[in-house]
Design a protein around this motif. Structure first.
Motif, mmCIF file in Angstrom:
data_model
loop_
_atom_site.group_PDB
_atom_site.id
_atom_site.type_symbol
_atom_site.label_atom_id
_atom_site.label_comp_id
_atom_site.label_asym_id
_atom_site.label_seq_id
_atom_site.Cartn_x
_atom_site.Cartn_y
_atom_site.Cartn_z
ATOM 1 N N LYS A 109 9.377 -10.973 -3.767
ATOM 2 C CA LYS A 109 9.141 -9.618 -3.181
ATOM 3 C C LYS A 109 7.697 -9.457 -2.734
ATOM 4 C CE LYS A 109 13.003 -7.379 -5.058
ATOM 5 N NZ LYS A 109 13.439 -5.947 -5.930
ATOM 6 N N ARG A 110 7.052 -10.529 -2.676
ATOM 7 C CA ARG A 110 5.481 -10.648 -2.489
ATOM 8 C C ARG A 110 5.499 -10.073 -0.872
ATOM 9 N NH1 ARG A 110 6.153 -15.457 -5.265
ATOM 10 N NH2 ARG A 110 6.042 -16.362 -3.249
ATOM 11 N N PRO A 111 4.374 -9.112 -0.634
ATOM 12 C CA PRO A 111 4.072 -8.701 0.667
ATOM 13 C C PRO A 111 4.075 -9.897 1.959
ATOM 14 C CG PRO A 111 2.380 -7.891 -0.750
ATOM 15 C CD PRO A 111 3.150 -9.057 -1.581
ATOM 16 N N LYS A 112 4.837 -9.551 2.938
ATOM 17 C CA LYS A 112 4.786 -10.460 3.915
ATOM 18 C C LYS A 112 4.015 -10.083 5.054
ATOM 19 C CE LYS A 112 8.467 -12.097 2.097
ATOM 20 N NZ LYS A 112 8.830 -11.335 0.614
ATOM 21 N N CYS A 113 3.179 -8.898 4.896
ATOM 22 C CA CYS A 113 2.382 -8.763 5.944
ATOM 23 C C CYS A 113 0.948 -8.324 5.438
ATOM 24 C CB CYS A 113 2.767 -7.531 6.913
ATOM 25 S SG CYS A 113 3.031 -6.078 6.042
ATOM 26 N N ALA A 114 -0.069 -8.407 6.091
ATOM 27 C CA ALA A 114 -1.607 -8.275 5.649
ATOM 28 C C ALA A 114 -1.619 -6.748 5.436
ATOM 29 C CB ALA A 114 -2.370 -9.026 6.718
ATOM 30 N N ARG A 115 -2.400 -6.348 4.344
ATOM 31 C CA ARG A 115 -2.864 -4.906 4.427
ATOM 32 C C ARG A 115 -4.085 -4.799 3.640
ATOM 33 N NH1 ARG A 115 1.828 -4.204 -0.404
ATOM 34 N NH2 ARG A 115 0.772 -4.986 -2.062
ATOM 35 N N ASN A 116 -4.953 -3.755 3.613
ATOM 36 C CA ASN A 116 -5.926 -3.257 3.029
ATOM 37 C C ASN A 116 -5.769 -2.997 1.524
ATOM 38 O OD1 ASN A 116 -7.613 -4.003 5.483
ATOM 39 N ND2 ASN A 116 -7.368 -1.780 6.064
ATOM 40 N N ALA A 117 -6.815 -3.078 0.904
ATOM 41 C CA ALA A 117 -6.427 -2.537 -0.380
ATOM 42 C C ALA A 117 -6.492 -0.952 -0.428
ATOM 43 C CB ALA A 117 -7.493 -3.007 -1.399
ATOM 44 N N LEU A 118 -5.823 -0.575 -1.527
ATOM 45 C CA LEU A 118 -5.580 0.888 -1.514
ATOM 46 C C LEU A 118 -6.231 1.358 -2.941
ATOM 47 C CD1 LEU A 118 -4.594 3.527 -0.328
ATOM 48 C CD2 LEU A 118 -2.407 2.995 -1.377
ATOM 49 N N PRO A 119 -7.505 1.856 -2.865
ATOM 50 C CA PRO A 119 -8.121 2.123 -4.055
ATOM 51 C C PRO A 119 -7.105 3.227 -4.801
ATOM 52 C CG PRO A 119 -9.351 3.188 -2.402
ATOM 53 C CD PRO A 119 -8.035 2.468 -1.774
ATOM 54 N N PRO A 120 -7.175 3.152 -6.301
ATOM 55 C CA PRO A 120 -6.341 4.002 -7.200
ATOM 56 C C PRO A 120 -6.960 5.460 -7.374
ATOM 57 C CG PRO A 120 -7.507 2.323 -8.573
ATOM 58 C CD PRO A 120 -7.789 2.090 -7.201
ATOM 59 N N ILE A 121 -6.378 6.199 -7.569
ATOM 60 C CA ILE A 121 -6.636 7.624 -7.949
ATOM 61 C C ILE A 121 -6.439 7.555 -9.553
ATOM 62 C CG2 ILE A 121 -5.777 9.920 -8.098
ATOM 63 C CD1 ILE A 121 -4.308 9.675 -5.544
ATOM 64 N N ILE A 122 -5.574 7.003 -9.953
ATOM 65 C CA ILE A 122 -5.621 6.726 -11.676
ATOM 66 C C ILE A 122 -5.594 5.243 -11.802
ATOM 67 C CG2 ILE A 122 -4.313 7.367 -13.647
ATOM 68 C CD1 ILE A 122 -3.370 9.745 -11.987
ATOM 69 N N PRO A 123 -6.461 4.470 -12.176
ATOM 70 C CA PRO A 123 -6.440 3.174 -12.370
ATOM 71 C C PRO A 123 -5.676 2.612 -13.601
ATOM 72 C CG PRO A 123 -8.678 4.028 -12.777
ATOM 73 C CD PRO A 123 -7.867 5.330 -12.446
ATOM 74 N N ILE A 124 -4.558 2.562 -13.377
ATOM 75 C CA ILE A 124 -3.460 1.738 -14.533
ATOM 76 C C ILE A 124 -2.478 1.067 -13.878
ATOM 77 C CG2 ILE A 124 -4.099 3.927 -16.370
ATOM 78 C CD1 ILE A 124 -1.253 4.861 -15.427
ATOM 79 N N SER A 125 -2.030 0.405 -14.810
ATOM 80 C CA SER A 125 -0.890 -0.621 -14.396
ATOM 81 C C SER A 125 0.471 0.313 -14.226
ATOM 82 C CB SER A 125 -0.427 -1.517 -15.637
ATOM 83 O OG SER A 125 0.009 -1.014 -16.612
ATOM 84 N N LYS A 126 1.372 -0.229 -13.459
ATOM 85 C CA LYS A 126 2.583 0.093 -13.061
ATOM 86 C C LYS A 126 3.431 0.521 -14.260
ATOM 87 C CE LYS A 126 4.865 -1.350 -9.621
ATOM 88 N NZ LYS A 126 5.805 -1.888 -8.474
#
Length: 98
Positions: free
Chosen positions: A39-56
């Motif tokens: 399920k790894r991304p198959k297309c390039a994408r920019n990073a999206l900075p977190p609003i709340i930096p915690i793990s899923k």
């Protein structure tokens, strides 16, 4: 009323074109061998900075404990949160400092 998805709240890493190509090749090889594709991304994408930096997993644990807002199901495979709930959470976590 607006909604926000989890990756918009906790962020996501960038994926380079090279990584995406490698993921596509790996998925094709796995599919050809009868394995379930990754399920790894198959297309390039920019990073999206977190609003709340915690793990899923930490996010979902806090939701389960009632410390973070409950999600809203927008469809069978689409979960989101009300923007107003996330804004209130950010304000609460920052101690009311704007």
């Amino acid at each position: 009323m607006g909604f926000i998805r989890l990756h918009q709240i906790i962020g996501r890493p960038a994926v380079t074109e090279e990584e995406a190509e490698r993921n596509r090749r790996d998925a094709e090889a796995e599919k050809a061998s009868g394995q379930k594709p990754n399920k790894r991304p198959k297309c390039a994408r920019n990073a999206l900075p977190p609003i709340i930096p915690i793990s899923k997993s930490h996010w979902w644990a806090k939701v389960k404990d009632g410390k973070f807002p409950q999600p809203v199901k927008l469809g069978p495979r689409t979960t989101a949160w009300r923007i107003s709930d996330i804004q209130a959470l950010v304000e609460q976590l920052s101690g009311g400092v704007k």
